[in-house]
Design an enzyme around this catalytic site. Structure first.
Site, PDB file in Angstrom:
ATOM      1  N   PHE A 127       0.860  -1.187   0.000  1.00 51.42           N
ATOM      2  CA  PHE A 127       0.000   0.000   0.000  1.00 51.42           C
ATOM      3  C   PHE A 127       0.903   1.247   0.000  1.00 51.42           C
ATOM      4  O   PHE A 127       1.856   1.317   0.772  1.00 51.42           O
ATOM      5  CB  PHE A 127      -0.920  -0.025   1.222  1.00 51.42           C
ATOM      6  CG  PHE A 127      -1.982   1.032   1.171  1.00 51.42           C
ATOM      7  CD1 PHE A 127      -3.142   0.831   0.435  1.00 51.42           C
ATOM      8  CD2 PHE A 127      -1.816   2.233   1.834  1.00 51.42           C
ATOM      9  CE1 PHE A 127      -4.118   1.812   0.372  1.00 51.42           C
ATOM     10  CE2 PHE A 127      -2.798   3.220   1.773  1.00 51.42           C
ATOM     11  CZ  PHE A 127      -3.948   3.003   1.039  1.00 51.42           C
ATOM     12  N   ASP A 197       0.752  -4.680   8.866  1.00 47.00           N
ATOM     13  CA  ASP A 197      -0.328  -3.734   8.605  1.00 47.00           C
ATOM     14  C   ASP A 197      -1.606  -4.553   8.416  1.00 47.00           C
ATOM     15  O   ASP A 197      -1.698  -5.373   7.494  1.00 47.00           O
ATOM     16  CB  ASP A 197      -0.008  -2.895   7.359  1.00 47.00           C
ATOM     17  CG  ASP A 197      -1.031  -1.787   7.130  1.00 47.00           C
ATOM     18  OD1 ASP A 197      -2.199  -1.949   7.545  1.00 47.00           O
ATOM     19  OD2 ASP A 197      -0.663  -0.768   6.521  1.00 47.00           O
TER      20      ASP A 197
END
Ligand SMILES: *Cc1c(COP(=O)(O)O)cnc(C)c1O
Length: 412
Positions: A127, A197
């Protein structure tokens, strides 16, 4: 050709133990919402809670509410609830800031805990904010460099010079899921710290941070946790690291005694030292409602429904849209897939706009990915049928060619 029919899917909805949860969300009649992986839907209780916090706690209680409504312990209180979704214990998670800011705090702390090591490892295509934050940290800490390698080569990149490994458990584009236990074990075997994450995992798939031996984690409040647009994120620090853990954004909310108003920073005991400044009380109170709803549901049922939805969606796309040039960007094996299915198509953006015009909401990720997220608390099996039928019509009638669907928007 598939044997699935709309009736078949309607029967699955009737037998679905999670079906009653849908009423807890305020979803417009006729809307198919397959974007809860980007922004979760509004729980009715969150709307009521927001009004209550604004009118009573803020409006009437004013400054007194820090004590009378215990605003001061919101970050830990909501953190403890999130802990139950991610295999953490009480006192290992706090809610604060954004996922990006939390990443910075944890990654910087990790570097300090592994002096002499020069490498942070991640993967290309992670990301964007994860890579951007690590690049920012790299500039801040001369001698530290970010290195990336594709999944297959990650294990060899993680070595004795690695201070920290930062990976996203469920990939935002493909939905591909890492083997958390295996990667964490690899990092720990060479003495590196592991930061996960969980933005696309918390509330979507079972997560066992402590079972895997993870060191740190961050995640998002506005996706599967239904915390509302821009909801604060959370951070996890394993108990065994909390004493050594020092993060650089040492604001007064992370102080041992903020209201002693001392000149010298002294970190709070435990996870509160992960905080920086004043809690966003409105946002955190609303997030709490979404988290409570998620905690009240059975994660085994959520995962089972989400896997089944993925399988059904893929089967429907392949049998009803097989001629239109779509590719599958997600793993076919449900075991390795989070709670979304992504398709590729070179006209992906316009096709998604045409679907949205039909009140079916997914999203597009450059360059060519159409994402369909499944949120088992409110997605129905018939939604999958209706989506794929609409997709087939958009393609058959070439609706996506209309000029209004080709205009790029600021947010995709
Ligand atoms: C959504 C998401 C974020 C969001 O970060 P913000 O700071 O809330 O903008 C971070 N990481 C991943 C993997 C995400 O999917």
């Amino acid at each position: 050709m598939t044997t699935l029919t709309r009736d078949h899917l309607a029967r699955l909805d009737r037998d679905d133990p999670l079906a009653p949860y849908r009423q807890q969300f305020e979803l417009e009649e006729g809307l198919v919402y397959l974007n809860g992986n980007s922004l979760g839907a509004l729980p009715g209780a969150a709307r009521r809670r927001a009004a209550e916090v604004v009118e009573q706690e803020w409006g009437r209680g004013l400054i007194r509410s820090w004590n009378t409504h215990d605003w001061i312990s919101l970050p830990e209180r909501v953190g403890d609830k999130i802990a139950r979704l991610i295999g953490a214990e009480r006192g290992e998670v706090v809610v604060a800031d954004s996922t990006s800011v939390n990443l910075f705090k944890l990654a910087a702390a990790a570097l300090e805990m592994r002096p002499g090591r020069g490498k942070i490892v991640s993967e290309p295509g992670n990301f964007p904010t994860d890579l951007y934050i690590l690049q920012g940290l790299e500039r801040f800490r001369p001698g530290v460099r970010l290195e990336t390698a594709p999944r297959e080569a990650l294990e060899t990149l993680i070595d004795e010079d690695t201070a920290l490994v930062v990976l996203t458990h469920v990939h935002y584009k493909s939905g591909e899921m890492f083997d958390m236990a295996a990667l964490t074990a690899r990092a720990r075997a060479v003495g590196a710290l592991m930061l996960w994450d969980l933005s696309h995992s918390a509330g979507a798939v079972p997560v066992d941070l402590n079972g895997a031996g993870a060191d740190f984690a961050v995640g998002c409040g506005y996706k599967y946790l239904n915390g509302g647009p821009g909801a604060p994120g959370f951070l996890f620090v394993a108990r065994r690291h909390q004493e050594a853990f020092r993060q650089p954004l040492s604001g007064w909310f992370g102080h041992a005694n903020p209201f002693a108003m001392q000149d010298r920073f002294e970190p709070a005991a435990g996870i509160r030292r992960g905080l920086c400044g004043t809690t966003g009380v409105l946002a955190t109170s609303v997030l709490e409602v979404g988290v409570e709803l998620m905690v009240s549901a059975d994660m085994g049922q959520i995962r089972a429904k989400s896997r089944r939805m993925g399988e059904i969606f893929i089967e429907l796309v392949e049998s009803h849209c097989g001629d239109f040039g779509f590719g599958l960007a997600s793993p076919r094996d449900a075991e390795r897939r989070g709670s979304q299915v992504s398709l590729t198509h070179e006209q992906g953006f316009a096709i998604m706009q045409a679907l949205i015009a039909r009140n079916i909401i997914g999203d597009f990720r450059a360059p060519d990915i159409l994402r369909f997220g499944f949120t088992p608390l409110y997605t129905r099996y018939v939604d999958l049928w209706d989506t794929v039928q609409a997709l087939a019509e958009v393609m058959r009638r070439e609706e996506w060619k209309r000029p209004e669907f080709r205009k790029l928007t600021a947010v995709t």
